[in-house]
Design a protein around this motif. Structure first.
Motif, PDB file in Angstrom:
ATOM      1  N   CYS A 188       0.772  -1.234   0.267  1.00 51.83           N
ATOM      2  CA  CYS A 188       0.028   0.035  -0.005  1.00 51.83           C
ATOM      3  C   CYS A 188       0.948   1.266  -0.005  1.00 51.83           C
ATOM      4  CB  CYS A 188      -0.985  -0.102   1.376  1.00 51.83           C
ATOM      5  SG  CYS A 188      -2.032   1.355   1.245  1.00 51.83           S
ATOM      6  N   GLY A 189       0.615   2.066  -0.942  1.00 50.76           N
ATOM      7  CA  GLY A 189       1.528   3.385  -0.977  1.00 50.76           C
ATOM      8  C   GLY A 189       2.551   3.443  -1.981  1.00 50.76           C
ATOM      9  N   GLU A 190       2.920   2.007  -2.496  1.00 51.19           N
ATOM     10  CA  GLU A 190       4.024   1.901  -3.572  1.00 51.19           C
ATOM     11  C   GLU A 190       3.021   1.926  -4.951  1.00 51.19           C
ATOM     12  OE1 GLU A 190       6.943  -0.915  -1.495  1.00 51.19           O
ATOM     13  OE2 GLU A 190       5.697  -1.928  -2.964  1.00 51.19           O
ATOM     14  N   CYS A 191       3.932   2.199  -5.827  1.00 53.74           N
ATOM     15  CA  CYS A 191       3.416   2.095  -7.488  1.00 53.74           C
ATOM     16  C   CYS A 191       4.050   1.302  -8.442  1.00 53.74           C
ATOM     17  CB  CYS A 191       3.127   3.724  -7.867  1.00 53.74           C
ATOM     18  SG  CYS A 191       4.848   4.497  -8.397  1.00 53.74           S
ATOM     19  N   SER A 192       3.635   0.869  -9.495  1.00 55.34           N
ATOM     20  CA  SER A 192       4.492   0.310 -10.597  1.00 55.34           C
ATOM     21  C   SER A 192       4.257   1.260 -11.716  1.00 55.34           C
ATOM     22  CB  SER A 192       3.763  -1.093 -11.250  1.00 55.34           C
ATOM     23  OG  SER A 192       2.503  -0.827 -11.219  1.00 55.34           O
ATOM     24  N   LEU A 193       5.334   1.006 -12.820  1.00 57.24           N
ATOM     25  CA  LEU A 193       5.135   1.588 -14.167  1.00 57.24           C
ATOM     26  C   LEU A 193       5.080   0.792 -15.251  1.00 57.24           C
ATOM     27  CD1 LEU A 193       8.044   4.290 -13.742  1.00 57.24           C
ATOM     28  CD2 LEU A 193       5.756   4.715 -12.599  1.00 57.24           C
ATOM     29  N   HIS A 194       3.926   1.233 -16.283  1.00 59.32           N
ATOM     30  CA  HIS A 194       3.891   0.356 -17.283  1.00 59.32           C
ATOM     31  C   HIS A 194       3.725   0.950 -18.618  1.00 59.32           C
ATOM     32  CE1 HIS A 194      -0.524  -0.291 -16.583  1.00 59.32           C
ATOM     33  NE2 HIS A 194      -0.745  -0.103 -17.787  1.00 59.32           N
ATOM     34  N   ASP A 195       4.223   0.520 -19.795  1.00 60.42           N
ATOM     35  CA  ASP A 195       4.316   1.162 -21.055  1.00 60.42           C
ATOM     36  C   ASP A 195       2.836   0.851 -21.493  1.00 60.42           C
ATOM     37  OD1 ASP A 195       6.251   1.560 -23.549  1.00 60.42           O
ATOM     38  OD2 ASP A 195       4.425   0.572 -24.129  1.00 60.42           O
ATOM     39  N   ASP A 196       2.633   1.924 -22.325  1.00 60.92           N
ATOM     40  CA  ASP A 196       1.042   1.694 -22.820  1.00 60.92           C
ATOM     41  C   ASP A 196       0.732   0.665 -23.848  1.00 60.92           C
ATOM     42  OD1 ASP A 196       2.794   3.249 -24.653  1.00 60.92           O
ATOM     43  OD2 ASP A 196       1.047   4.335 -25.610  1.00 60.92           O
ATOM     44  N   ARG A 197       1.777   0.037 -24.407  1.00 56.76           N
ATOM     45  CA  ARG A 197       1.646  -1.055 -25.359  1.00 56.76           C
ATOM     46  C   ARG A 197       1.978  -2.524 -24.652  1.00 56.76           C
ATOM     47  NH1 ARG A 197       6.737   1.324 -28.738  1.00 56.76           N
ATOM     48  NH2 ARG A 197       7.281   1.548 -26.433  1.00 56.76           N
ATOM     49  N   ALA A 198       2.252  -2.340 -23.430  1.00 56.39           N
ATOM     50  CA  ALA A 198       2.794  -3.703 -22.705  1.00 56.39           C
ATOM     51  C   ALA A 198       1.403  -4.692 -22.598  1.00 56.39           C
ATOM     52  CB  ALA A 198       3.268  -3.269 -21.433  1.00 56.39           C
ATOM     53  N   ILE A 199       1.436  -5.775 -22.902  1.00 57.56           N
ATOM     54  CA  ILE A 199       0.244  -6.642 -22.499  1.00 57.56           C
ATOM     55  C   ILE A 199       0.109  -6.930 -21.050  1.00 57.56           C
ATOM     56  CG2 ILE A 199      -1.024  -8.951 -23.079  1.00 57.56           C
ATOM     57  CD1 ILE A 199       0.739  -9.057 -25.778  1.00 57.56           C
ATOM     58  N   HIS A 200      -1.205  -6.787 -20.436  1.00 52.56           N
ATOM     59  CA  HIS A 200      -1.296  -6.995 -19.229  1.00 52.56           C
ATOM     60  C   HIS A 200      -2.729  -7.113 -18.750  1.00 52.56           C
ATOM     61  CE1 HIS A 200      -2.055  -2.754 -19.856  1.00 52.56           C
ATOM     62  NE2 HIS A 200      -2.805  -2.648 -18.636  1.00 52.56           N
ATOM     63  N   GLY A 201      -3.225  -7.492 -17.603  1.00 56.05           N
ATOM     64  CA  GLY A 201      -4.341  -7.981 -17.177  1.00 56.05           C
ATOM     65  C   GLY A 201      -4.493  -8.352 -15.583  1.00 56.05           C
ATOM     66  N   SER A 202      -5.383  -8.737 -15.065  1.00 58.96           N
ATOM     67  CA  SER A 202      -5.700  -9.372 -13.861  1.00 58.96           C
ATOM     68  C   SER A 202      -6.756 -10.232 -13.499  1.00 58.96           C
ATOM     69  CB  SER A 202      -5.642  -8.055 -12.863  1.00 58.96           C
ATOM     70  OG  SER A 202      -6.717  -7.291 -12.852  1.00 58.96           O
ATOM     71  N   GLN A 203      -6.561 -11.185 -12.591  1.00 56.61           N
ATOM     72  CA  GLN A 203      -7.538 -12.104 -12.372  1.00 56.61           C
ATOM     73  C   GLN A 203      -8.461 -11.591 -11.301  1.00 56.61           C
ATOM     74  OE1 GLN A 203      -4.718 -15.210 -12.297  1.00 56.61           O
ATOM     75  NE2 GLN A 203      -5.311 -15.923 -14.152  1.00 56.61           N
ATOM     76  N   ALA A 204      -9.426 -12.713 -10.759  1.00 61.07           N
ATOM     77  CA  ALA A 204     -10.329 -11.977  -9.586  1.00 61.07           C
ATOM     78  C   ALA A 204      -9.724 -11.922  -8.475  1.00 61.07           C
ATOM     79  CB  ALA A 204     -11.439 -13.102  -9.717  1.00 61.07           C
ATOM     80  N   ASN A 205     -10.609 -11.522  -7.537  1.00 66.93           N
ATOM     81  CA  ASN A 205      -9.993 -11.601  -6.076  1.00 66.93           C
ATOM     82  C   ASN A 205     -10.735 -12.446  -5.183  1.00 66.93           C
ATOM     83  OD1 ASN A 205      -9.019 -10.698  -3.806  1.00 66.93           O
ATOM     84  ND2 ASN A 205     -10.178  -8.781  -3.595  1.00 66.93           N
TER      85      ASN A 205
END
Ligand SMILES: O=C(O)CCC(=O)C(=O)O
Length: 273
Positions: A188-205
């Protein structure tokens, strides 16, 4: 909020190289202390009360235009220092959007490239994903395919998952291999950076823990939005000068919490399906 020294957030040459080769960056120094995050989380309900019937937290998009609460986060000097290490001296921000998965939420984010959705050129944008909770593989943290930003933009198809936040997505196995995905873990309070062309996603919680993050989109001043597709687009200059003047300029908000009087362009409208 402490916004003192930013030198701790200056990216090293090694970090910049890693970002350009892999399309993302983790392991960055925290933006906010836990006391500051407690305060930011305590204020979040004031934004939620502005949601209208039928809306959900994913409808909190571009509210930075009318909320100093959000504008101050987007303009946090520590974040700007990180982003400046990638985009250089002249850049603006133009979007903010919460991605909140409550405990036991089945909500997913299909594999996608942000730039497929955005009517913007050239590709010179960085997303900051700021964690409002501890985020990991257990509560549906983001995953990203390293190096996928260098493979070009792939045509997305309609999502088949009914619980997907996005309507368009890429298929594991035909468009790319998910085997190489990197699991993002943030405190909590940290961040990541990613490029607008990078393939990404996330699963359920499926966990008992909330998984909340704020995405903020930053672009070099050379990036132009197509106003015919996204007519409400506003650029908030973060650093340097806008030597191109391609985009309408946003006005800083004055109230703590508010929602814009326009409906932001939806992913379906912006996507080139
Ligand atoms: O929060 C997530 O799970 C996905 C975020 C995302 O797709 C993005 O930042 O573009």
């Amino acid at each position: 909020m402490s916004t003192n020294t930013t030198s701790s957030h200056q990216l090293s040459e090694e970090q910049k190289k890693f970002y350009h080769e892999n399309g993302y960056l983790l392991g960055l120094p925290a933006i906010y202390t836990s006391a500051e995050m407690t305060q930011l989380n305590a204020e979040l309900p004031y934004l939620l009360t502005l949601l209208e019937p039928g809306e959900s937290t994913k409808d909190i998009r571009e509210w930075h235009e009318t909320s100093t609460y959000l504008n101050e986060i987007c303009m946090n000097p520590k974040i700007l220092e990180l982003v400046g290490g990638i985009l250089g001296p002249n850049f603006y921000y133009w979007a903010s959007n919460f991605f909140i998965k409550d405990p036991h939420s089945m909500s997913t984010v299909g594999w996608h490239q942000d730039s497929y959705y955005w009517p913007m050129a050239p590709n010179n944008s960085v997303t900051v994903w700021l964690a409002f909770d501890d985020v990991d593989e257990v509560n549906g943290g983001m995953k990203l395919i390293p190096g996928s930003h260098l493979g070009g933009i792939i045509k997305h198809r309609k999502s088949e998952a009914t619980d997907s936040v996005l309507t368009l997505e890429l298929a594991d196995g035909s468009d790319f291999s998910a085997d190489s995905a990197v699991q993002f873990r943030l405190k909590c309070g940290e961040c990541s950076l990613h490029d607008d062309r990078a393939i990404h996603g996330s699963q359920a919680n499926p966990s008992n823990r909330r998984r909340a993050g704020l995405t903020i989109r930053y672009s070099g001043t050379n990036v132009k939005n197509d106003l015919k597709v996204n007519p409400n687009f506003k650029a908030y200059l973060c650093r340097g000068v806008d030597e191109f003047n391609y985009n309408p300029v946003g006005v800083a908000p004055t109230q703590r919490y508010g929602r814009p009087n326009f409906k932001p362009v939806s992913n379906e409208e912006a996507g080139k399906s």
